[in-house]
Design a protein around this motif. Structure first.
Motif, PDB file in Angstrom:
ATOM      1  N   ARG A 114      28.209  35.592  47.271  1.00 51.22           N
ATOM      2  CA  ARG A 114      29.659  35.657  47.396  1.00 51.22           C
ATOM      3  C   ARG A 114      30.256  36.105  46.073  1.00 51.22           C
ATOM      4  O   ARG A 114      29.792  35.662  45.011  1.00 51.22           O
ATOM      5  N   ALA A 115      31.276  36.922  46.145  1.00 55.37           N
ATOM      6  CA  ALA A 115      31.962  37.297  44.916  1.00 55.37           C
ATOM      7  C   ALA A 115      33.394  37.723  45.214  1.00 55.37           C
ATOM      8  O   ALA A 115      33.697  38.180  46.313  1.00 55.37           O
ATOM      9  N   MET A 116      34.252  37.537  44.218  1.00 57.92           N
ATOM     10  CA  MET A 116      35.641  37.977  44.351  1.00 57.92           C
ATOM     11  C   MET A 116      35.755  39.428  43.929  1.00 57.92           C
ATOM     12  O   MET A 116      35.093  39.850  42.982  1.00 57.92           O
ATOM     13  N   TYR A 117      36.623  40.161  44.627  1.00 56.99           N
ATOM     14  CA  TYR A 117      36.858  41.543  44.226  1.00 56.99           C
ATOM     15  C   TYR A 117      38.351  41.821  44.285  1.00 56.99           C
ATOM     16  O   TYR A 117      39.128  41.047  44.830  1.00 56.99           O
ATOM     17  N   GLY A 118      38.724  42.959  43.731  1.00 59.09           N
ATOM     18  CA  GLY A 118      40.051  43.487  44.012  1.00 59.09           C
ATOM     19  C   GLY A 118      41.078  43.361  42.906  1.00 59.09           C
ATOM     20  O   GLY A 118      41.035  42.447  42.085  1.00 59.09           O
ATOM     21  N   ALA A 119      42.001  44.311  42.923  1.00 60.33           N
ATOM     22  CA  ALA A 119      43.106  44.341  41.971  1.00 60.33           C
ATOM     23  C   ALA A 119      44.325  43.649  42.567  1.00 60.33           C
ATOM     24  O   ALA A 119      44.335  43.303  43.742  1.00 60.33           O
ATOM     25  N   GLY A 120      45.352  43.460  41.709  1.00 59.01           N
ATOM     26  CA  GLY A 120      46.582  42.833  42.186  1.00 59.01           C
ATOM     27  C   GLY A 120      46.711  41.407  41.691  1.00 59.01           C
ATOM     28  O   GLY A 120      47.640  40.693  42.032  1.00 59.01           O
ATOM     29  N   PHE A 121      45.748  40.965  40.890  1.00 57.91           N
ATOM     30  CA  PHE A 121      45.715  39.586  40.415  1.00 57.91           C
ATOM     31  C   PHE A 121      46.007  39.538  38.917  1.00 57.91           C
ATOM     32  O   PHE A 121      45.939  38.504  38.294  1.00 57.91           O
ATOM     33  N   ASN A 122      46.287  40.715  38.359  1.00 60.34           N
ATOM     34  CA  ASN A 122      46.588  40.800  36.936  1.00 60.34           C
ATOM     35  C   ASN A 122      45.446  40.230  36.099  1.00 60.34           C
ATOM     36  O   ASN A 122      45.644  39.451  35.181  1.00 60.34           O
ATOM     37  N   ALA A 123      44.227  40.618  36.474  1.00 61.31           N
ATOM     38  CA  ALA A 123      43.066  40.053  35.795  1.00 61.31           C
ATOM     39  C   ALA A 123      42.348  41.087  34.938  1.00 61.31           C
ATOM     40  O   ALA A 123      41.261  40.819  34.445  1.00 61.31           O
ATOM     41  N   ALA A 124      42.935  42.265  34.805  1.00 60.48           N
ATOM     42  CA  ALA A 124      42.438  43.326  33.930  1.00 60.48           C
ATOM     43  C   ALA A 124      41.157  43.987  34.431  1.00 60.48           C
ATOM     44  O   ALA A 124      40.567  43.595  35.418  1.00 60.48           O
ATOM     45  N   ALA A 125      40.753  45.012  33.677  1.00 59.61           N
ATOM     46  CA  ALA A 125      39.772  45.986  34.164  1.00 59.61           C
ATOM     47  C   ALA A 125      38.393  45.398  34.447  1.00 59.61           C
ATOM     48  O   ALA A 125      37.660  45.911  35.281  1.00 59.61           O
ATOM     49  N   GLN A 126      38.022  44.301  33.755  1.00 60.81           N
ATOM     50  CA  GLN A 126      36.673  43.766  33.952  1.00 60.81           C
ATOM     51  C   GLN A 126      36.622  42.704  35.053  1.00 60.81           C
ATOM     52  O   GLN A 126      35.575  42.107  35.294  1.00 60.81           O
ATOM     53  N   HIS A 127      37.758  42.415  35.693  1.00 62.46           N
ATOM     54  CA  HIS A 127      37.803  41.355  36.714  1.00 62.46           C
ATOM     55  C   HIS A 127      38.581  41.800  37.942  1.00 62.46           C
ATOM     56  O   HIS A 127      39.128  40.982  38.665  1.00 62.46           O
ATOM     57  N   SER A 128      38.667  43.110  38.197  1.00 60.77           N
ATOM     58  CA  SER A 128      39.571  43.590  39.250  1.00 60.77           C
ATOM     59  C   SER A 128      38.966  44.668  40.136  1.00 60.77           C
ATOM     60  O   SER A 128      39.645  45.204  40.991  1.00 60.77           O
ATOM     61  N   GLN A 129      37.690  44.979  39.940  1.00 57.99           N
ATOM     62  CA  GLN A 129      37.142  46.123  40.671  1.00 57.99           C
ATOM     63  C   GLN A 129      36.803  45.764  42.119  1.00 57.99           C
ATOM     64  O   GLN A 129      36.613  44.602  42.461  1.00 57.99           O
ATOM     65  N   ALA A 130      36.714  46.812  42.921  1.00 58.77           N
ATOM     66  CA  ALA A 130      36.348  46.650  44.332  1.00 58.77           C
ATOM     67  C   ALA A 130      35.013  47.370  44.516  1.00 58.77           C
ATOM     68  O   ALA A 130      34.955  48.520  44.903  1.00 58.77           O
ATOM     69  N   LEU A 131      33.941  46.666  44.208  1.00 54.95           N
ATOM     70  CA  LEU A 131      32.651  47.354  44.070  1.00 54.95           C
ATOM     71  C   LEU A 131      31.827  47.438  45.354  1.00 54.95           C
ATOM     72  O   LEU A 131      30.631  47.687  45.289  1.00 54.95           O
TER      73      LEU A 131
END
Lengths: 373, 343
Positions: free
Chosen positions: B127-144
């Motif tokens: 399980r992992a979190m993905y996605g932008a829109g959380f204001n978490a910057a480039a290393q924590h926002s990708q949709a891989l």
């Protein structure tokens, strides 16, 4: 003058319906309307249905316009005697609208509570109650693969002065997926236990399809509990059954494979909406649902035939009984209702499939209303 | 049946599968939360966004354990545990951290069944979190998800709602192959009706959340909700859209996508992952190759620009596809007129 004015309001077709869209008015202002006449088409998220006038009178005003979406209970139009003045009509409409906007939208919801979970022995059953009053209660028993929403067009209509109960049989809907031997007699025992739990000593029983066989088993074992019997396209009166429906219903695990199977249920195939198919797939995905259906099918329809002959139970019943059947039923045959005593009325509905309570709700409700009076 | 959030739906799926099958274990950074420190607080967090909260208390330290901050070691341990009989659900926290443990996933878990002649099973869920829109910057926002979709041997799930998340996660845990389950972190508080009972939704079967005649919109994960919003607005203007939620990018329900495009003749694809070699290009290629004759207009992709996800709120908003951009893409394919063949 207001006793000469009848408001026509947004009906509640289904348990989940909170609003509806008037897709078309079928009558113009000035028209004389009879009770039961289809006056408008109303679309909900689940179904588009003709709205049958609840009253007789002259349609004086169309308050709602075509294309408009309104909450349940909102004013659609006004029936009134031609002698009522326009000023009185305006005053009536103004008062209705101000009462309605001041919160009656909420009260429209209160007598249609959400289903509740009721524990009966080791089972948990999902139960939908509607209505209250002193009259003998009414209980609906759905068929194979169905659930309490099969009665969405009937329960509220019949809930005037009595308690009505719809529930999910074990193995179905939101009830426990434990069906025992899966025989109608077992489900009848569960139905009886549910009635005990809800404090219903006796009830008018409405059973559809396999629910009809269950109603007959209930009558056989607990005759004192059955006030009257309305059997809709019931199992238990003949041998033949469309196993393409039963097997197809069990094996279909995708929308694309289930949809053609559901077409067996109705005469008007357009009634099978995407939403309806999705709801049934959702039920079938629940752990244990598939095994339950398989157990029931094996017990009730071994070798592709109905196992139980319950005609003698029906013919020996001394109370009021009726059978309602769609002439174009593709699952069970309306000829199964032949050869019954004259005391049992058999109502055959033209251009209707296996689910008259859905396709011809008004006729079915009228027939049930008559027998439970 | 009751209203549940995306977070609750995932928590319930984990709880019910752990109750059903003692082989299901959870591991990850801070998923038990709190008991490692000196404050004596147990089960304080339940993962950085509270998804596994309560499970440590219910199932204990033998089945829910915090790992060191070393993805290479604990993802490797999870792969080994799966290969030897457990059914681990490992949480990678942010999917962006996959770089630290890609060999364990790509060269080990994904290859076992194939390289051991079909004799090995690896019932692993990551399980992992993905996605932008959380204001978490480039290393924590990708949709891989395209990265995993690219690797044969992995199944990849991108749920679009609470109902979908519960059923798909239960399916993932019961599946005998390694499954990457990606949760859009902006959706954790989204709510809808979710059955209380366990249920599973099969992989590789797309869900149609809208059905229409004019345009097919294929969208992934959170983008399905944006596509639905756009479709509902367009419906009012007489443009009716089919919205396809493939649910899983691997396996991909190509048949349903092609059927919908055959029906509508127009295709818009919405994908929040970086635009080169993403799901939008994959689906566009599929349709261009196999349904070319059905197309009445060019395929349109609604995707972010090829840049890292910006941290600045204003730029992040600009980066992500939204329902307005989907709506305008649909209008553009509706307005398209083919040039005359002989002109």
């Amino acid at each position: 003058m207001t006793d000469l004015i009848t408001p026509i309001t947004m009906p509640k077709f289904g348990l989940a319906m909170t609003e509806g869209k008037i897709t078309s008015w079928n009558v113009s202002p000035g028209a004389q309307i009879d009770v039961g006449q289809e006056i408008a088409d109303i679309e909900t998220t689940k179904i588009t249905n003709g709205y049958e006038s609840p009253a007789t009178g002259t349609l004086r005003r169309q308050v709602a316009t075509e294309g408009e979406t309104l909450p349940v209970g909102a004013l659609l139009g006004v029936l009134a005697d031609p002698t009522v003045s326009d000023a009185d009509l305006d005053a009536f409409i103004e008062k209705f609208q101000s009462d309605f906007s001041s919160g009656s939208a909420d009260t429209a919801q209160t007598d249609h509570a959400e289903p509740t979970l009721v524990t009966v022995g080791e089972l948990t059953l999902r139960v939908q109650e509607a209505g209250q009053g002193e009259d003998t209660p009414l209980i609906f028993i759905h068929g194979f693969g169905g659930d309490l929403s099969n009665w969405m067009l009937n329960q509220n209509d019949l809930a005037g002065s009595r308690k009505t109960i719809a529930f999910d049989l074990p193995g179905h809907g939101g009830s426990t997926k434990t069906v025992g031997d899966g025989k109608p007699a077992t489900f009848a025992a569960t139905t009886s236990a549910l009635m005990d739990k809800l404090g219903l000593a006796q009830a008018h029983v409405v059973g559809h399809s396999l629910g009809g066989a269950i109603a007959l088993e209930l009558l056989k074992t607990f005759p004192q509990k059955v006030a009257s019997l309305s059997l809709i396209a019931p199992a238990g009166l003949g041998r033949a059954i469309n196993m393409d429906f039963i097997d197809g219903f069990i094996s279909a695990d995708r929308r694309k494979t289930l949809e053609p199977v559901l077409h067996y249920l109705v005469h008007d195939k357009t009634l099978i909406s995407r939403r309806m198919v999705e709801d049934i797939i959702r039920f079938k995905r629940l752990d244990g649902a598939l095994q339950s259906l398989q157990t029931i099918a094996t017990s009730c329809f071994p070798d592709g035939k109905q196992a139980d002959d319950l005609k003698p139970v029906l013919t020996s019943f001394s109370g009021s009984a009726q059978i309602i059947w769609g002439a174009d039923d593709e699952v069970l045959s309306p000829t199964d209702a032949k050869g019954l005593p004259d005391s049992i009325e058999v109502i055959t509905l033209e251009q209707t499939g296996h689910m008259p309570q859905l396709e011809k709700a008004a006729e079915v409700n009228a027939a049930i209303s008559k027998i439970i009076k | 049946m009751s209203k549940k959030s995306f977070r609750q739906a995932i928590n319930e799926a984990l709880r019910q599968e752990m109750q059903r099958d003692p082989r299901v274990i959870l591991m990850g950074e801070d998923i038990a939360g709190g008991q490692g420190g000196t404050a004596g607080v147990v089960d304080a967090w339940g993962g950085v966004l509270g998804v596994t909260k309560g499970l440590y208390t219910e199932f204990g330290a033998n089945r829910v354990f915090d790992t060191p901050i070393s993805e290479a070691s604990y993802i490797g341990a999870a792969v080994g545990a799966a290969a030897t009989g457990l059914r681990p659900v490992a949480e990678l926290m942010f999917v962006d951290f996959v770089g630290c443990c890609l060999d364990q996933i790509m060269n080990q878990a994904a290859k076992f069944r194939y390289m051991f002649g079909g004799k090995a099973r690896t019932p692993l869920v990551i399980r992992a979190m993905y996605g932008a829109g959380f204001n978490a910057a480039a290393q924590h926002s990708q949709a891989l998800y395209p990265l995993f979709t690219h690797i044969p041997g992995l199944k990849v799930v991108v749920p679009s709602s609470p109902y979908e998340a519960k059923g798909l996660l239960i399916e993932a845990i019961r599946d005998d192959d390694p499954v990457i389950f990606l949760e859009n972190k902006v959706m954790y508080d989204d709510e809808e009706e979710v059955p209380d009972e366990p249920y599973s939704i099969p992989f590789g079967e797309a869900n149609l959340t809208r059905e229409g005649d004019d345009v097919t919109i294929v969208a992934f994960g959170r983008m399905v909700n944006f596509a639905n919003e756009a479709a509902d607005r367009l419906e009012k203007d007489g443009i009716s859209c089919t919205v396809v939620d493939p649910r899983t990018t691997s396996p991909l329900d190509s048949a349903t996508i092609l059927e919908c495009v055959e029906d509508t003749g127009r295709l818009v694809i919405v994908d929040e992952s970086s635009p080169r070699c993403n799901m939008a290009t994959d689906v566009a290629a599929l349709v261009a190759e196999q349904a070319f004759d059905a197309l009445k207009a060019p395929i349109r992709q609604v995707v972010p620009p090829h840049t890292p996800v910006p941290f600045a709120t204003v730029l992040e908003k600009l980066y992500l596809p939204d329902s307005a951009r989907i709506e305008s893409a649909v209008r553009s394919v509706m307005a398209y007129k083919k040039a005359k063949q002989d002109a």
